[in-house]
Design a protein around this motif. Structure first.
Motif, PDB file in Angstrom:
ATOM      1  N   TYR A   7       0.981  -1.222  -0.218  1.00 25.32           N
ATOM      2  CA  TYR A   7       0.059  -0.319   0.051  1.00 25.32           C
ATOM      3  C   TYR A   7       1.010   1.904   0.305  1.00 25.32           C
ATOM      4  O   TYR A   7       0.633   2.028  -0.976  1.00 25.32           O
ATOM      5  N   PHE A   8       1.863   1.714   0.856  1.00 26.65           N
ATOM      6  CA  PHE A   8       2.905   2.660   1.058  1.00 26.65           C
ATOM      7  C   PHE A   8       3.740   2.314  -0.316  1.00 26.65           C
ATOM      8  O   PHE A   8       3.706   3.479  -1.492  1.00 26.65           O
ATOM      9  N   ALA A   9       4.435   1.424  -1.383  1.00 26.49           N
ATOM     10  CA  ALA A   9       5.055   1.786  -2.467  1.00 26.49           C
ATOM     11  C   ALA A   9       3.364   1.842  -2.514  1.00 26.49           C
ATOM     12  O   ALA A   9       4.115   2.647  -5.123  1.00 26.49           O
ATOM     13  N   TRP A  10       2.298   1.529  -3.155  1.00 27.28           N
ATOM     14  CA  TRP A  10       1.241   1.935  -4.871  1.00 27.28           C
ATOM     15  C   TRP A  10       1.381   3.890  -4.375  1.00 27.28           C
ATOM     16  O   TRP A  10       0.867   4.233  -4.787  1.00 27.28           O
ATOM     17  N   TYR A  11       1.088   4.380  -2.999  1.00 24.87           N
ATOM     18  CA  TYR A  11       0.964   5.278  -2.360  1.00 24.87           C
ATOM     19  C   TYR A  11       2.249   6.386  -3.166  1.00 24.87           C
ATOM     20  O   TYR A  11       1.475   7.270  -3.714  1.00 24.87           O
ATOM     21  N   VAL A  12       3.383   5.672  -3.101  1.00 23.86           N
ATOM     22  CA  VAL A  12       4.171   6.770  -3.420  1.00 23.86           C
ATOM     23  C   VAL A  12       4.441   7.213  -4.874  1.00 23.86           C
ATOM     24  O   VAL A  12       4.826   7.887  -5.459  1.00 23.86           O
ATOM     25  N   HIS A  13       3.811   5.348  -5.610  1.00 19.10           N
ATOM     26  CA  HIS A  13       3.978   5.682  -6.980  1.00 19.10           C
ATOM     27  C   HIS A  13       3.223   6.720  -7.818  1.00 19.10           C
ATOM     28  O   HIS A  13       3.187   7.201  -8.284  1.00 19.10           O
ATOM     29  N   GLN A  14       1.667   6.285  -6.970  1.00 14.64           N
ATOM     30  CA  GLN A  14       1.109   7.602  -7.269  1.00 14.64           C
ATOM     31  C   GLN A  14       1.197   8.699  -7.018  1.00 14.64           C
ATOM     32  O   GLN A  14       0.535   9.987  -7.806  1.00 14.64           O
ATOM     33  N   VAL A  15       1.948   9.411  -6.238  1.00 15.29           N
ATOM     34  CA  VAL A  15       1.864  10.667  -5.965  1.00 15.29           C
ATOM     35  C   VAL A  15       3.448  10.542  -6.854  1.00 15.29           C
ATOM     36  O   VAL A  15       3.093  11.983  -7.227  1.00 15.29           O
ATOM     37  N   TYR A  16       4.350   9.984  -7.625  1.00 10.81           N
ATOM     38  CA  TYR A  16       5.127  10.041  -8.079  1.00 10.81           C
ATOM     39  C   TYR A  16       4.651  10.620  -9.473  1.00 10.81           C
ATOM     40  O   TYR A  16       5.037  11.465 -10.382  1.00 10.81           O
ATOM     41  N   LEU A  17       3.353   9.604  -9.899  1.00 17.06           N
ATOM     42  CA  LEU A  17       2.722  10.090 -10.895  1.00 17.06           C
ATOM     43  C   LEU A  17       2.139  11.694 -11.183  1.00 17.06           C
ATOM     44  O   LEU A  17       1.674  12.114 -12.358  1.00 17.06           O
ATOM     45  N   GLU A  18       1.625  11.931 -10.139  1.00 14.26           N
ATOM     46  CA  GLU A  18       1.048  13.223 -10.186  1.00 14.26           C
ATOM     47  C   GLU A  18       2.216  14.351 -10.320  1.00 14.26           C
ATOM     48  O   GLU A  18       2.155  15.247 -10.871  1.00 14.26           O
ATOM     49  N   LEU A  19       3.793  14.132  -9.478  1.00 21.84           N
ATOM     50  CA  LEU A  19       4.463  15.183  -9.714  1.00 21.84           C
ATOM     51  C   LEU A  19       5.374  14.942 -11.217  1.00 21.84           C
ATOM     52  O   LEU A  19       5.141  16.050 -11.991  1.00 21.84           O
ATOM     53  N   GLN A  20       5.269  13.934 -11.944  1.00 25.60           N
ATOM     54  CA  GLN A  20       5.201  13.632 -13.570  1.00 25.60           C
ATOM     55  C   GLN A  20       4.543  14.583 -14.083  1.00 25.60           C
ATOM     56  O   GLN A  20       4.713  15.308 -15.217  1.00 25.60           O
ATOM     57  N   ASN A  21       3.065  14.526 -13.892  1.00 21.85           N
ATOM     58  CA  ASN A  21       1.753  15.610 -14.944  1.00 21.85           C
ATOM     59  C   ASN A  21       1.917  17.137 -14.496  1.00 21.85           C
ATOM     60  O   ASN A  21       1.990  17.406 -15.260  1.00 21.85           O
ATOM     61  N   ARG A  22       2.521  17.311 -13.192  1.00 23.48           N
ATOM     62  CA  ARG A  22       2.897  18.861 -12.576  1.00 23.48           C
ATOM     63  C   ARG A  22       4.005  19.101 -13.161  1.00 23.48           C
ATOM     64  O   ARG A  22       4.553  19.594 -13.128  1.00 23.48           O
ATOM     65  N   TYR A  30      14.839   7.555  -5.615  1.00 19.80           N
ATOM     66  CA  TYR A  30      14.308   7.276  -4.622  1.00 19.80           C
ATOM     67  C   TYR A  30      12.560   6.353  -4.276  1.00 19.80           C
ATOM     68  O   TYR A  30      12.366   5.828  -3.751  1.00 19.80           O
ATOM     69  N   LEU A  31      12.399   7.259  -5.526  1.00 16.31           N
ATOM     70  CA  LEU A  31      11.354   5.823  -6.046  1.00 16.31           C
ATOM     71  C   LEU A  31      11.574   3.641  -6.476  1.00 16.31           C
ATOM     72  O   LEU A  31      11.355   2.934  -5.511  1.00 16.31           O
ATOM     73  N   ASP A  32      12.606   3.835  -6.781  1.00 19.31           N
ATOM     74  CA  ASP A  32      12.972   2.640  -7.227  1.00 19.31           C
ATOM     75  C   ASP A  32      13.397   2.429  -5.882  1.00 19.31           C
ATOM     76  O   ASP A  32      13.192   1.172  -5.575  1.00 19.31           O
ATOM     77  N   GLU A  33      14.410   2.455  -4.952  1.00 20.75           N
ATOM     78  CA  GLU A  33      14.489   2.430  -3.714  1.00 20.75           C
ATOM     79  C   GLU A  33      13.176   1.827  -2.624  1.00 20.75           C
ATOM     80  O   GLU A  33      13.304   0.457  -1.939  1.00 20.75           O
ATOM     81  N   ILE A  34      12.056   2.568  -3.219  1.00 23.97           N
ATOM     82  CA  ILE A  34      11.032   2.092  -2.204  1.00 23.97           C
ATOM     83  C   ILE A  34       9.885   0.805  -3.440  1.00 23.97           C
ATOM     84  O   ILE A  34       9.692  -0.043  -1.951  1.00 23.97           O
ATOM     85  N   TRP A  43       2.996  -2.963 -12.013  1.00 19.30           N
ATOM     86  CA  TRP A  43       2.117  -3.455 -13.689  1.00 19.30           C
ATOM     87  C   TRP A  43       0.858  -3.906 -11.875  1.00 19.30           C
ATOM     88  O   TRP A  43      -0.367  -4.361 -12.603  1.00 19.30           O
ATOM     89  N   GLN A  44       0.551  -3.833 -11.007  1.00 16.02           N
ATOM     90  CA  GLN A  44      -0.363  -4.407  -9.611  1.00 16.02           C
ATOM     91  C   GLN A  44      -1.369  -3.108 -10.583  1.00 16.02           C
ATOM     92  O   GLN A  44      -1.363  -2.856 -10.382  1.00 16.02           O
ATOM     93  N   ASP A  45      -2.774  -4.236 -10.182  1.00 19.39           N
ATOM     94  CA  ASP A  45      -3.922  -2.704  -9.606  1.00 19.39           C
ATOM     95  C   ASP A  45      -4.054  -2.428  -8.692  1.00 19.39           C
ATOM     96  O   ASP A  45      -3.089  -2.411  -7.552  1.00 19.39           O
ATOM     97  N   ASN A  46      -4.798  -1.367  -9.063  1.00 16.41           N
ATOM     98  CA  ASN A  46      -4.884  -0.061  -7.773  1.00 16.41           C
ATOM     99  C   ASN A  46      -5.464  -1.133  -6.265  1.00 16.41           C
ATOM    100  O   ASN A  46      -6.278  -1.766  -6.453  1.00 16.41           O
ATOM    101  N   LEU A  47      -4.324  -0.378  -5.721  1.00 20.49           N
ATOM    102  CA  LEU A  47      -5.144  -0.869  -4.324  1.00 20.49           C
ATOM    103  C   LEU A  47      -4.996   0.387  -3.453  1.00 20.49           C
ATOM    104  O   LEU A  47      -5.010   1.336  -3.574  1.00 20.49           O
ATOM    105  N   TYR A  48      -6.158   0.182  -2.348  1.00 24.29           N
ATOM    106  CA  TYR A  48      -6.437   1.108  -1.725  1.00 24.29           C
ATOM    107  C   TYR A  48      -7.040   0.241  -0.107  1.00 24.29           C
ATOM    108  O   TYR A  48      -7.411  -0.806   0.066  1.00 24.29           O
ATOM    109  N   TYR A  49      -6.661   1.288   0.836  1.00 23.72           N
ATOM    110  CA  TYR A  49      -6.526   0.918   2.223  1.00 23.72           C
ATOM    111  C   TYR A  49      -7.770   0.774   2.699  1.00 23.72           C
ATOM    112  O   TYR A  49      -8.720   1.794   2.687  1.00 23.72           O
ATOM    113  N   PRO A  50      -8.144  -0.309   3.593  1.00 28.46           N
ATOM    114  CA  PRO A  50      -9.555  -1.291   3.772  1.00 28.46           C
ATOM    115  C   PRO A  50     -10.391  -0.076   4.553  1.00 28.46           C
ATOM    116  O   PRO A  50     -11.392   0.632   4.729  1.00 28.46           O
ATOM    117  N   GLU A  51      -9.073   0.743   5.150  1.00 26.94           N
ATOM    118  CA  GLU A  51      -9.536   2.643   6.605  1.00 26.94           C
ATOM    119  C   GLU A  51     -10.125   3.142   5.183  1.00 26.94           C
ATOM    120  O   GLU A  51     -11.183   4.384   5.803  1.00 26.94           O
TER     121      GLU A  51
END
Length: 94
Positions: A7-22, A30-34, A43-51
């Motif tokens: 979940y953490f990695a997916w979130y970081v990846h989403q932030v990275y994609l948004e940075l690219q969009n902007r 750093y992304l690669d390390e995480i 390539w995994q499906d979108n993940l969401y926190y159950p909370e």
């Protein structure tokens, strides 16, 4: 960390994609390390926190609504929020 690392990695990846969009530059190392640390496959499906359920959505919406009431958000920003979610859905979830 109490959450699944995926979940953490997916979130970081989403932030990275948004940075690219902007067109904001950041070091991919750093992304690669995480991603490596979390054993995450991009390539995994979108993940969401159950909370992140209906109650959480309402809390987030009311938080933004209060920011608008206090003048922290502009009317344009507030309209984007209300347009992005179905207000009838929030009413249904009460």
């Amino acid at each position: 960390m109490d959450y699944n690392k995926t979940y953490f990695a997916w979130y970081v990846h989403q932030v990275y994609l948004e940075l690219q969009n902007r067109n904001i530059k950041c070091k991919e190392v750093y992304l690669d390390e995480i991603i490596t640390f979390c054993s995450y496959r991009l390539w995994q499906d979108n993940l969401y926190y159950p909370e992140h359920n209906d109650r959480y959505l309402r809390q987030c919406y009311y938080n933004l609504e209060e920011k608008y009431d206090r003048g922290i958000l502009t009317e344009e920003e507030s309209t984007k929020v209300t347009d992005a979610i179905n207000i009838d859905y929030l009413t249904m979830c009460r």
